[in-house]
Write an enzyme that holds these catalytic residues in place. Structure first.
Site, PDB file in Angstrom:
ATOM      1  N   ASP A 198       0.835  -1.210   0.000  1.00  0.00           N
ATOM      2  CA  ASP A 198       0.000   0.000   0.000  1.00  0.00           C
ATOM      3  C   ASP A 198       0.866   1.255   0.000  1.00  0.00           C
ATOM      4  O   ASP A 198       1.689   1.441   0.893  1.00  0.00           O
ATOM      5  CB  ASP A 198      -0.897  -0.028   1.243  1.00  0.00           C
ATOM      6  CG  ASP A 198      -2.091   0.901   1.129  1.00  0.00           C
ATOM      7  OD1 ASP A 198      -1.978   1.922   0.433  1.00  0.00           O
ATOM      8  OD2 ASP A 198      -3.131   0.602   1.719  1.00  0.00           O
ATOM      9  N   GLN A 199       0.668   2.082  -1.001  1.00  0.00           N
ATOM     10  CA  GLN A 199       1.288   3.407  -1.059  1.00  0.00           C
ATOM     11  C   GLN A 199       2.813   3.323  -1.236  1.00  0.00           C
ATOM     12  O   GLN A 199       3.557   4.095  -0.648  1.00  0.00           O
ATOM     13  CB  GLN A 199       0.912   4.222   0.193  1.00  0.00           C
ATOM     14  CG  GLN A 199       0.961   5.728  -0.018  1.00  0.00           C
ATOM     15  CD  GLN A 199       0.155   6.488   1.015  1.00  0.00           C
ATOM     16  OE1 GLN A 199      -1.049   6.285   1.139  1.00  0.00           O
ATOM     17  NE2 GLN A 199       0.783   7.377   1.763  1.00  0.00           N
TER      18      GLN A 199
ATOM     19  N   CYS B 214      -6.741   4.577  -2.543  1.00  0.00           N
ATOM     20  CA  CYS B 214      -6.809   3.144  -2.246  1.00  0.00           C
ATOM     21  C   CYS B 214      -7.982   2.419  -2.902  1.00  0.00           C
ATOM     22  O   CYS B 214      -7.789   1.520  -3.719  1.00  0.00           O
ATOM     23  CB  CYS B 214      -6.871   2.932  -0.736  1.00  0.00           C
ATOM     24  SG  CYS B 214      -5.365   3.416   0.136  1.00  0.00           S
TER      25      CYS B 214
ATOM     26  N   HIS C  83      -9.911  -2.971   0.769  1.00  0.00           N
ATOM     27  CA  HIS C  83     -10.705  -1.736   0.831  1.00  0.00           C
ATOM     28  C   HIS C  83     -11.974  -1.830  -0.012  1.00  0.00           C
ATOM     29  O   HIS C  83     -12.292  -0.937  -0.787  1.00  0.00           O
ATOM     30  CB  HIS C  83      -9.868  -0.527   0.405  1.00  0.00           C
ATOM     31  CG  HIS C  83     -10.289   0.737   1.089  1.00  0.00           C
ATOM     32  ND1 HIS C  83      -9.404   1.699   1.483  1.00  0.00           N
ATOM     33  CD2 HIS C  83     -11.515   1.182   1.462  1.00  0.00           C
ATOM     34  CE1 HIS C  83     -10.061   2.701   2.063  1.00  0.00           C
ATOM     35  NE2 HIS C  83     -11.337   2.407   2.062  1.00  0.00           N
TER      36      HIS C  83
ATOM     37  N   ASP D 174      -0.870  -0.513  -4.832  1.00  0.00           N
ATOM     38  CA  ASP D 174      -2.108   0.106  -5.306  1.00  0.00           C
ATOM     39  C   ASP D 174      -1.880   1.522  -5.824  1.00  0.00           C
ATOM     40  O   ASP D 174      -2.571   1.986  -6.725  1.00  0.00           O
ATOM     41  CB  ASP D 174      -3.189   0.085  -4.220  1.00  0.00           C
ATOM     42  CG  ASP D 174      -2.783   0.798  -2.940  1.00  0.00           C
ATOM     43  OD1 ASP D 174      -1.601   1.195  -2.814  1.00  0.00           O
ATOM     44  OD2 ASP D 174      -3.651   0.964  -2.055  1.00  0.00           O
ATOM     45  N   HIS D 175      -0.884   2.240  -5.259  1.00  0.00           N
ATOM     46  CA  HIS D 175      -0.546   3.608  -5.681  1.00  0.00           C
ATOM     47  C   HIS D 175       0.719   4.005  -4.941  1.00  0.00           C
ATOM     48  O   HIS D 175       1.326   3.180  -4.261  1.00  0.00           O
ATOM     49  CB  HIS D 175      -1.685   4.594  -5.396  1.00  0.00           C
ATOM     50  CG  HIS D 175      -2.130   4.593  -3.964  1.00  0.00           C
ATOM     51  ND1 HIS D 175      -1.383   5.167  -2.963  1.00  0.00           N
ATOM     52  CD2 HIS D 175      -3.217   4.049  -3.362  1.00  0.00           C
ATOM     53  CE1 HIS D 175      -1.998   5.003  -1.809  1.00  0.00           C
ATOM     54  NE2 HIS D 175      -3.108   4.319  -2.008  1.00  0.00           N
TER      55      HIS D 175
END
Length: 316
Positions: free
Chosen positions: A13-14, A53, A103, A292-293
């Protein structure tokens, strides 16, 4: 007949893609991911469908843009009538399992997975819905603030660390269960950890890896607010920057904790791959590592991530 390959999807994540130009940067302490990258195809031109997300994950699951999924923010429902890769793989005869965050907003918390080993780390309701009638107004219960930067440092446990410990533990147990071959089907296991997503807080073991790191300052220094473009000004305002004084030490500690949490997730992934190797499933398993990003990590003074309000209105 040769059994079809298993599929292990590792999503973090991130994770800032600039730290992975063609695998992990050489100065990152990530022995597991470096070893994995050395024997893998690297997709250096892959981009997320959304820097947020829930929309990014819905697009990853469905291979559709947010304007098709209608997941345009972190409180938009991911509708059950949208097929996902989990649905397609189940139809193809795969056992499908999810451990960790995805999410999903709404009552459907499976979206094609027949088994889920953990709850999500974030709420599945609509409590984070922005008020689109007030596009310039900060929403305290939804937007991040710069407290993640000013409070960066060391801690042995946080909600996120506790969650990812559980995600990895359950994933390792599932790999061992799958190795017993009680289910003749090939399998797809998706493992989602929340790190290195802020808060920028890391365990001492990983923090110490970066004591002499030369990458604790952004490549591009912060620009004055007046010189920022309109979208960047919106990000500053959303993050409540006027109520925080960000020092060079805050920036360095935030980046150090972020790098440390990359090493933390590398360790967790190593445990999963070790279980895969120990059960003689490694050679028949396709492994996908993806985020995801990303995170802006203080470049030009910007932190975290966020789509523009215009993009979200267009998606709607």
């Amino acid at each position: 007949m040769t059994r079809r390959a298993n599929i292990l999807i590792l999503m973090v994540d991130q994770l800032n893609g600039t730290l992975f130009p063609d695998g992990p940067a050489d100065w990152l302490h990530t022995p597991v991911l470096k070893k994995l990258a050395a024997r893998s195809a690297r997709f250096t031109n892959a981009y997320t469908a959304s820097p947020l997300c829930a929309p990014g994950r819905a697009s990853f699951m469905s291979v559709q843009l947010p304007r098709r999924t209608r997941v345009y923010d972190n409180a938009a429902e991911f509708a059950s009538d949208i097929p996902t890769y989990a649905h397609h793989l189940r139809r193809a005869g795969y056992a499908t399992c999810l451990s960790g965050k995805m999410h999903f907003v709404g009552p459907d918390q499976l979206h094609g997975f027949e088994e889920r080993l953990t709850t999500d780390v974030y709420p599945a309701d609509f409590g984070w819905t922005p008020d689109y009638r007030k596009p310039g107004e900060r929403i305290d219960w939804w937007y991040q603030n710069m407290g993640s930067v000013t409070h960066a440092g060391v801690a042995e446990i946080t909600n996120q660390l506790e969650y990812d410990d559980e995600v990895a533990y359950n994933a390792v147990r599932k790999v061992y269960d799958l190795g017993r071959n009680e289910d003749e089907r090939p399998w797809m296991l998706t493992v989602n950890v929340t790190h290195p997503h802020d808060p920028y807080v890391a365990r001492r073991k990983y923090w110490d890896f970066y004591a002499d790191c030369h990458h604790l300052e952004p490549e591009v220094a912060a620009l004055p607010y007046a010189q920022q473009d309109a979208h960047s000004k919106r990000l500053f305002d959303a993050n409540d920057w006027r109520n925080y004084e960000i020092s060079h030490n805050d920036i360095a500690r935030s980046r150090r904790a972020y790098f440390a949490n990359i090493s933390y997730l590398d360790d967790k992934i190593g445990k999963i791959l070790e279980a895969l190797e120990g059960t003689n499933q490694r050679d028949n398993t396709i492994i996908l590592f993806v985020s995801d990003h990303g995170d802006m990590l203080g470049e030009r003074g910007l932190w975290f991530k966020m789509p523009s309000s215009k993009a979200r209105r267009a998606c709607r």
